[in-house]
Design a protein around this motif. Structure first.
Motif, mmCIF file in Angstrom:
data_model
loop_
_atom_site.group_PDB
_atom_site.id
_atom_site.type_symbol
_atom_site.label_atom_id
_atom_site.label_comp_id
_atom_site.label_asym_id
_atom_site.label_seq_id
_atom_site.Cartn_x
_atom_site.Cartn_y
_atom_site.Cartn_z
ATOM 1 N N UNK A 112 1.116 12.711 12.101
ATOM 2 C CA UNK A 112 0.306 11.745 12.847
ATOM 3 C C UNK A 112 -0.985 11.410 12.102
ATOM 4 N N UNK A 113 -1.606 12.413 11.498
ATOM 5 C CA UNK A 113 -2.838 12.174 10.744
ATOM 6 C C UNK A 113 -2.553 11.315 9.515
ATOM 7 N N UNK A 114 -1.417 11.570 8.853
ATOM 8 C CA UNK A 114 -1.044 10.755 7.686
ATOM 9 C C UNK A 114 -0.874 9.295 8.090
ATOM 10 N N UNK A 115 -0.216 9.064 9.217
ATOM 11 C CA UNK A 115 -0.025 7.687 9.673
ATOM 12 C C UNK A 115 -1.365 7.021 9.968
ATOM 13 N N UNK A 116 -2.282 7.768 10.556
ATOM 14 C CA UNK A 116 -3.583 7.196 10.879
ATOM 15 C C UNK A 116 -4.405 6.927 9.624
ATOM 16 N N UNK A 117 -4.322 7.820 8.640
ATOM 17 C CA UNK A 117 -5.105 7.651 7.413
ATOM 18 C C UNK A 117 -4.489 6.640 6.457
ATOM 19 N N UNK A 118 -3.182 6.440 6.540
ATOM 20 C CA UNK A 118 -2.522 5.548 5.603
ATOM 21 C C UNK A 118 -2.202 4.188 6.183
ATOM 22 N N UNK A 119 -1.027 4.010 6.782
ATOM 23 C CA UNK A 119 -0.659 2.690 7.322
ATOM 24 C C UNK A 119 -1.647 2.165 8.355
ATOM 25 N N UNK A 120 -2.272 3.038 9.105
ATOM 26 C CA UNK A 120 -3.219 2.583 10.114
ATOM 27 C C UNK A 120 -4.457 1.935 9.539
ATOM 28 N N UNK A 121 -4.739 2.187 8.251
ATOM 29 C CA UNK A 121 -5.938 1.628 7.620
ATOM 30 C C UNK A 121 -5.632 0.419 6.744
ATOM 31 N N UNK A 122 -4.373 -0.004 6.665
ATOM 32 C CA UNK A 122 -4.026 -1.107 5.771
ATOM 33 C C UNK A 122 -4.751 -2.401 6.124
ATOM 34 N N UNK A 123 -4.874 -2.692 7.402
ATOM 35 C CA UNK A 123 -5.458 -3.978 7.794
ATOM 36 C C UNK A 123 -6.905 -4.103 7.354
ATOM 37 N N UNK A 124 -7.726 -3.100 7.626
ATOM 38 C CA UNK A 124 -9.140 -3.182 7.268
ATOM 39 C C UNK A 124 -9.320 -3.098 5.758
ATOM 40 N N UNK A 125 -8.495 -2.290 5.084
ATOM 41 C CA UNK A 125 -8.571 -2.213 3.621
ATOM 42 C C UNK A 125 -8.176 -3.550 2.997
ATOM 43 N N UNK A 126 -7.181 -4.206 3.561
ATOM 44 C CA UNK A 126 -6.768 -5.521 3.044
ATOM 45 C C UNK A 126 -7.915 -6.520 3.139
ATOM 46 N N UNK A 127 -8.532 -6.607 4.307
ATOM 47 C CA UNK A 127 -9.604 -7.566 4.506
ATOM 48 C C UNK A 127 -10.768 -7.319 3.555
ATOM 49 N N UNK A 128 -11.247 -6.088 3.498
ATOM 50 C CA UNK A 128 -12.415 -5.776 2.670
ATOM 51 C C UNK A 128 -12.103 -5.964 1.189
ATOM 52 N N UNK A 129 -10.926 -5.530 0.756
ATOM 53 C CA UNK A 129 -10.584 -5.618 -0.670
ATOM 54 C C UNK A 129 -10.435 -7.067 -1.126
ATOM 55 N N UNK B 142 -14.461 1.197 -2.372
ATOM 56 C CA UNK B 142 -14.406 0.521 -1.083
ATOM 57 C C UNK B 142 -13.425 1.217 -0.140
ATOM 58 N N UNK B 143 -12.331 1.718 -0.661
ATOM 59 C CA UNK B 143 -11.405 2.467 0.196
ATOM 60 C C UNK B 143 -12.078 3.714 0.757
ATOM 61 N N UNK B 144 -12.850 4.391 -0.103
ATOM 62 C CA UNK B 144 -13.526 5.609 0.346
ATOM 63 C C UNK B 144 -14.579 5.308 1.396
ATOM 64 N N UNK B 145 -15.364 4.250 1.191
ATOM 65 C CA UNK B 145 -16.400 3.897 2.165
ATOM 66 C C UNK B 145 -15.756 3.515 3.498
ATOM 67 N N UNK B 146 -14.673 2.757 3.437
ATOM 68 C CA UNK B 146 -13.974 2.380 4.671
ATOM 69 C C UNK B 146 -13.458 3.616 5.396
ATOM 70 N N UNK B 147 -12.862 4.528 4.658
ATOM 71 C CA UNK B 147 -12.316 5.724 5.287
ATOM 72 C C UNK B 147 -13.411 6.657 5.790
ATOM 73 N N UNK B 148 -14.567 6.628 5.139
ATOM 74 C CA UNK B 148 -15.686 7.436 5.637
ATOM 75 C C UNK B 148 -16.140 6.938 6.997
ATOM 76 N N UNK B 149 -16.253 5.612 7.139
ATOM 77 C CA UNK B 149 -16.676 5.066 8.418
ATOM 78 C C UNK B 149 -15.592 5.072 9.471
#
Length: 379
Positions: free
Chosen positions: A164-181, A221-228
């Motif tokens: 569950x944590x892997x899903x939240x850290x990986x696929x769950x973050x694709x949308x925000x990472x896509x936008x920012x990147x 940018x991925x790290x900053x996004x994941x930190x927040x």
């Protein structure tokens, strides 16, 4: 509107035989404007009065504001050595005032505001910094031991929680990472285009965007996004468990909270951050291609060919190594602040905020160190 004759009023008669009578009238309601005790005493000439009679026979209704007013007046009169007669007040008021005065205020009960001296503040901050550093080193050591236990196959945590944590850290973050990147790629391309157009070298926008995303911005940018996003979530989750005493329950059952709670979160970010970094690189290059094609009139095939030639595999390797380090930092910062959380709801918010700040600071510091190291070894 309340009738005028029911508002709180004070009538002060002329002193007779060194005795002053103050008559209270109307509704003494805390919601309405009430007379000030200081204003009453300002109308008493010093030395002309030895006793003040407070008459509340005309009070229609009252609440705690009347009691507060009477106690304040009595206190100020006592400071001027003037006696106060409360026998003409309503019986309920007299009873409550007697209860309030039955137990005297304990000496030292009031907290006195004192600004510490400069050396005291410096010493306090130094001790606090040393304590925080020691706790951080202890936590990193405990996390390392838990990781070694995992390698030996002796760590205990639930695989379902890990998935569950892997899903939240990986696929769950694709949308925000896509936008920012994509936006970062657009910004890099625009900044480079303004300068490169002066020399007719617009095609090198591909080099600028590709190198910037592969070596630095993708991982950063991925790290900053994941930190927040994830680091704060880790701190809030563990902090809430501290408030609910769930971590104490795990310790009572003989289950290591470091293995059961921290280790799966650490592994999840270590595994997912490189994937998010590669995905961010792709999105950033796509953003640069959008600018190159629509603004600079560069052919899409030429842009992609120039990007492939400008970015050897070593640059992606540098970004991936940084992303793993950043993932460890984000996970450790979030879990550390969560485990240090106090036992209140406000402490959970403080832990989440502190986790984000700590992670971003150490991400910047580690990025600077890794950049120097990679430059020294020629990567």
């Amino acid at each position: 509107m309340r009738p005028e004759n029911t508002t709180a009023k004070i009538e002060i008669a002329s002193p007779e035989d060194n005795t002053l009578k103050i008559k209270l009238r109307g509704h003494w309601d805390i919601k309405d404007g009430l007379p000030s005790a200081d204003a009453v005493l300002s109308r008493i000439a010093p030395g002309s009065v030895e006793q003040v009679i407070l008459d509340g026979s005309a009070v229609v209704a009252w609440d705690s504001s009347l009691l507060s007013f009477i106690l304040k007046v009595s206190q100020l009169l006592e400071q001027k050595n003037i006696q106060t007669d409360l026998s003409h007040l309503p019986q309920g008021v007299q009873g409550l005032i007697s209860l309030a005065a039955a137990v005297p205020e304990r000496k030292g009960a009031r907290r006195k505001e004192r600004r510490p001296a400069l050396l005291e503040r410096i010493g306090t901050n130094a001790v606090s910094a040393a304590t925080s550093a020691r706790e951080m080193v202890d936590f990193i050591g405990a996390a390392s031991l838990a990781f070694f236990r995992l390698i030996r196959g002796r760590a205990r945590f639930r695989r379902s929680d890990f998935a569950e944590i892997i899903h939240d850290c990986g696929p769950g973050a694709f949308s925000i990472v896509s936008l920012i990147s994509i936006l970062v790629g657009l910004i890099l391309a625009f900044v480079g285009a303004i300068q490169l157009q002066m020399f007719g070298a617009e095609i090198y926008v591909a080099d600028l965007v590709g190198l910037g995303m592969a070596r630095e911005m993708g991982a950063m940018m991925s790290a900053v996004i994941m930190a927040g996003r994830t680091g704060a979530a880790f701190a809030a989750e563990l902090g809430t468990m501290q408030v609910n005493e769930e971590i104490d329950a795990l310790t009572t059952l003989g289950i290591s909270s470091m293995e059961f709670l921290v280790l799966p979160r650490l592994l999840a970010l270590m595994l997912m951050m490189p994937l998010l970094c590669l995905y961010a690189n792709l999105m950033g290059i796509t953003g640069g291609a959008i600018v190159a094609v629509t603004v600079l009139d560069i052919n899409a095939s030429a842009y992609l060919l120039q990007t492939r030639e400008a970015i050897p595999l070593v640059h992606f390797t540098v970004g991936l190594i940084k992303s793993v380090v950043f993932g460890v930092i984000v996970a450790l910062a979030g879990c550390l602040r969560g485990m240090q959380c106090g036992r209140s709801s406000s402490a959970v918010g403080v832990a989440a905020t502190s986790a984000v700040v700590t992670a971003i600071v150490f991400i910047i510091v580690s990025d600077a160190i890794l950049t120097v190291v990679f430059n020294f070894i020629g990567m």
